[in-house]
Write a protein that holds these residues in place. Structure first.
Motif, PDB file in Angstrom:
ATOM      1  N   GLY A  84       0.811  -1.206   0.000  1.00 52.70           N
ATOM      2  CA  GLY A  84       0.000   0.000   0.000  1.00 52.70           C
ATOM      3  C   GLY A  84       0.844   1.253   0.000  1.00 52.70           C
ATOM      4  N   GLY A  85       1.909   1.260   0.805  1.00 56.34           N
ATOM      5  CA  GLY A  85       2.794   2.417   0.854  1.00 56.34           C
ATOM      6  C   GLY A  85       3.500   2.650  -0.467  1.00 56.34           C
ATOM      7  N   TYR A  86       3.941   1.568  -1.084  1.00 54.67           N
ATOM      8  CA  TYR A  86       4.624   1.692  -2.385  1.00 54.67           C
ATOM      9  C   TYR A  86       3.668   2.211  -3.447  1.00 54.67           C
ATOM     10  CZ  TYR A  86       6.953   0.314  -6.705  1.00 54.67           C
ATOM     11  OH  TYR A  86       7.512   0.314  -7.956  1.00 54.67           O
ATOM     12  N   ASN A  87       2.481   1.622  -3.537  1.00 57.65           N
ATOM     13  CA  ASN A  87       1.539   1.996  -4.587  1.00 57.65           C
ATOM     14  C   ASN A  87       1.004   3.411  -4.416  1.00 57.65           C
ATOM     15  OD1 ASN A  87       1.756  -0.429  -5.956  1.00 57.65           O
ATOM     16  ND2 ASN A  87       0.054  -1.379  -4.847  1.00 57.65           N
ATOM     17  N   ALA A  88       0.970   3.898  -3.189  1.00 56.25           N
ATOM     18  CA  ALA A  88       0.449   5.243  -2.942  1.00 56.25           C
ATOM     19  C   ALA A  88       1.314   6.320  -3.579  1.00 56.25           C
ATOM     20  CB  ALA A  88       0.329   5.492  -1.436  1.00 56.25           C
ATOM     21  N   THR A  89       2.569   5.998  -3.846  1.00 60.48           N
ATOM     22  CA  THR A  89       3.497   6.981  -4.417  1.00 60.48           C
ATOM     23  C   THR A  89       3.753   6.741  -5.903  1.00 60.48           C
ATOM     24  OG1 THR A  89       5.454   5.648  -3.853  1.00 60.48           O
ATOM     25  CG2 THR A  89       4.634   7.179  -2.174  1.00 60.48           C
ATOM     26  N   ARG A  90       3.004   5.832  -6.515  1.00 60.02           N
ATOM     27  CA  ARG A  90       3.239   5.484  -7.908  1.00 60.02           C
ATOM     28  C   ARG A  90       2.032   5.813  -8.775  1.00 60.02           C
ATOM     29  NH1 ARG A  90       7.256   5.097  -5.542  1.00 60.02           N
ATOM     30  NH2 ARG A  90       8.998   3.642  -5.831  1.00 60.02           N
ATOM     31  N   ARG A  91       2.316   6.049 -10.050  1.00 58.26           N
ATOM     32  CA  ARG A  91       1.228   6.203 -11.012  1.00 58.26           C
ATOM     33  C   ARG A  91       0.522   4.859 -11.193  1.00 58.26           C
ATOM     34  NH1 ARG A  91       4.556   8.686 -15.962  1.00 58.26           N
ATOM     35  NH2 ARG A  91       5.881   6.944 -15.293  1.00 58.26           N
ATOM     36  N   PRO A  92      -0.731   4.886 -11.640  1.00 56.28           N
ATOM     37  CA  PRO A  92      -1.472   3.621 -11.778  1.00 56.28           C
ATOM     38  C   PRO A  92      -0.736   2.571 -12.604  1.00 56.28           C
ATOM     39  CG  PRO A  92      -2.968   5.472 -11.977  1.00 56.28           C
ATOM     40  CD  PRO A  92      -1.590   6.052 -11.902  1.00 56.28           C
ATOM     41  N   THR A  93      -0.042   2.972 -13.655  1.00 56.27           N
ATOM     42  CA  THR A  93       0.647   2.005 -14.508  1.00 56.27           C
ATOM     43  C   THR A  93       1.879   1.408 -13.831  1.00 56.27           C
ATOM     44  OG1 THR A  93       1.909   3.808 -15.536  1.00 56.27           O
ATOM     45  CG2 THR A  93      -0.130   3.092 -16.637  1.00 56.27           C
ATOM     46  N   GLU A  94       2.338   2.019 -12.744  1.00 55.01           N
ATOM     47  CA  GLU A  94       3.541   1.546 -12.053  1.00 55.01           C
ATOM     48  C   GLU A  94       3.221   0.739 -10.806  1.00 55.01           C
ATOM     49  OE1 GLU A  94       5.330   5.294 -11.262  1.00 55.01           O
ATOM     50  OE2 GLU A  94       6.470   5.337 -13.145  1.00 55.01           O
ATOM     51  N   ARG A  95       1.957   0.671 -10.436  1.00 61.88           N
ATOM     52  CA  ARG A  95       1.596  -0.004  -9.193  1.00 61.88           C
ATOM     53  C   ARG A  95       1.729  -1.517  -9.317  1.00 61.88           C
ATOM     54  NH1 ARG A  95      -3.745   3.795  -8.366  1.00 61.88           N
ATOM     55  NH2 ARG A  95      -2.582   5.704  -7.837  1.00 61.88           N
ATOM     56  N   MET A  96       1.988  -2.148  -8.170  1.00 61.60           N
ATOM     57  CA  MET A  96       2.155  -3.597  -8.131  1.00 61.60           C
ATOM     58  C   MET A  96       1.046  -4.244  -7.331  1.00 61.60           C
ATOM     59  SD  MET A  96       6.003  -5.009  -7.867  1.00 61.60           S
ATOM     60  CE  MET A  96       6.318  -4.336  -6.259  1.00 61.60           C
ATOM     61  N   ARG A  97       0.619  -5.407  -7.807  1.00 63.21           N
ATOM     62  CA  ARG A  97      -0.317  -6.244  -7.065  1.00 63.21           C
ATOM     63  C   ARG A  97       0.308  -7.632  -6.983  1.00 63.21           C
ATOM     64  NH1 ARG A  97      -5.921  -6.250  -9.736  1.00 63.21           N
ATOM     65  NH2 ARG A  97      -6.842  -5.980  -7.682  1.00 63.21           N
ATOM     66  N   LEU A  98       0.111  -8.286  -5.845  1.00 65.72           N
ATOM     67  CA  LEU A  98       0.762  -9.569  -5.607  1.00 65.72           C
ATOM     68  C   LEU A  98      -0.245 -10.660  -5.266  1.00 65.72           C
ATOM     69  CD1 LEU A  98       3.732  -8.560  -3.250  1.00 65.72           C
ATOM     70  CD2 LEU A  98       3.764  -8.762  -5.748  1.00 65.72           C
ATOM     71  N   ARG A  99       0.123 -11.894  -5.615  1.00 63.22           N
ATOM     72  CA  ARG A  99      -0.526 -13.082  -5.096  1.00 63.22           C
ATOM     73  C   ARG A  99       0.470 -13.767  -4.164  1.00 63.22           C
ATOM     74  NH1 ARG A  99      -0.744 -13.775 -10.378  1.00 63.22           N
ATOM     75  NH2 ARG A  99       0.284 -15.807 -10.316  1.00 63.22           N
ATOM     76  N   LEU A 100      -0.013 -14.197  -2.998  1.00 66.25           N
ATOM     77  CA  LEU A 100       0.821 -14.878  -2.017  1.00 66.25           C
ATOM     78  C   LEU A 100       0.173 -16.200  -1.666  1.00 66.25           C
ATOM     79  CD1 LEU A 100       3.264 -14.664   0.053  1.00 66.25           C
ATOM     80  CD2 LEU A 100       1.542 -13.884   1.702  1.00 66.25           C
ATOM     81  N   ALA A 101       0.914 -17.296  -1.808  1.00 67.94           N
ATOM     82  CA  ALA A 101       0.418 -18.632  -1.470  1.00 67.94           C
ATOM     83  C   ALA A 101       1.229 -19.195  -0.314  1.00 67.94           C
ATOM     84  CB  ALA A 101       0.517 -19.559  -2.678  1.00 67.94           C
TER      85      ALA A 101
END
Length: 249
Positions: A84-101
């Protein structure tokens, strides 16, 4: 054999190929940083993990005795916060989403990494279409967590360490000879608002014909990439190349 029981987890970046080469380099560096930071903030020593980086994902086998409650609780919470902290400072095209298993079970050192049901289960859960759909359906989510039925029953269902079963939805994963239930959570997203195109058959409901009835098949079938039921070492998937006794870096 009990000495071979470990928590195994893997994290994968959604739609990694959409990044250009500099973007991929940044995404890899940030994934590694966030996974280390989440571990450290949870009181876990990431340096003791046997880790296999693979570009857009990282697979890890944790030391014996690592708390399942902490991994499913604090670690997931801090990883979501890092994202959340990382994505808050990035443009939409630069944001990351993860899957964790995450799964817990036998993960024994083998010639090319680890063998055993837990590494295979983590690979299958991570790439399950149901998990990918869960993350895609919740536009506000940055993280989708899928855990094995074993962890759900032993930790979450009994509400150990403050875990809330209402935050999870059951899925059925069937891939490459593996068949098992898993449980998906989207941290920060109300399950009632997440949509349910990925949800498994409700308790008491009819199961689709393609799924075998309880007792007709094991919870998983251990196979190699050629479909042969052998030791279960994953070649070219998520666990090859881990250095025995080291971090794999």
């Amino acid at each position: 054999m009990d000495d071979d029981r470990r928590i195994c987890l893997a994290a994968d970046i959604e739609q990694y190929s959409r990044f250009d080469t500099p973007g991929q380099r940044t995404a890899q560096a940030q994934l590694a940083r966030m996974l280390r930071a989440a571990a450290e903030r949870s009181g876990l020593d990431h340096g003791t993990w046997s880790v296999q980086p693979q570009g857009d994902m990282e697979f890890a086998v944790l030391p014996a005795g690592t708390s399942e409650q902490v991994v499913l609780g604090e670690y997931v919470t801090y990883l979501a916060a890092e994202l959340g902290g990382y994505n808050a400072t990035r443009r939409p095209t630069e944001r990351m989403r993860l899957r964790l298993a995450v799964d817990s079970g036998v993960a024994a050192i083998a010639a090319l990494g680890f063998s055993g049901p837990a590494p295979i289960a983590v690979a299958r859960y991570l790439n399950a279409p149901e998990v990918k759909r869960a993350l895609a359906a919740a536009g506000s989510a940055s993280l989708a967590v899928v855990i094995s039925d074993r962890l759900y029953q032993d930790v979450v269902r009994l509400r150990f360490h403050g875990h809330d079963p209402e935050q999870y939805r059951r899925i059925h994963v069937e891939q490459k000879g593996f068949a098992a239930y898993g449980w998906v959570r989207l941290p920060g997203v109300d399950p009632q608002d997440a949509g349910e195109p990925w949800r498994d058959t409700p308790e008491g409901g009819a199961r689709p014909p393609a799924r075998a009835a309880e007792g007709e098949r094991p919870s998983f079938v251990q196979q190699d990439v050629h479909g042969t039921a052998v030791q279960g070492v994953i070649h070219g998937s998520v666990v090859h190349g881990v250095v025995p006794g080291g971090t794999g870096r």
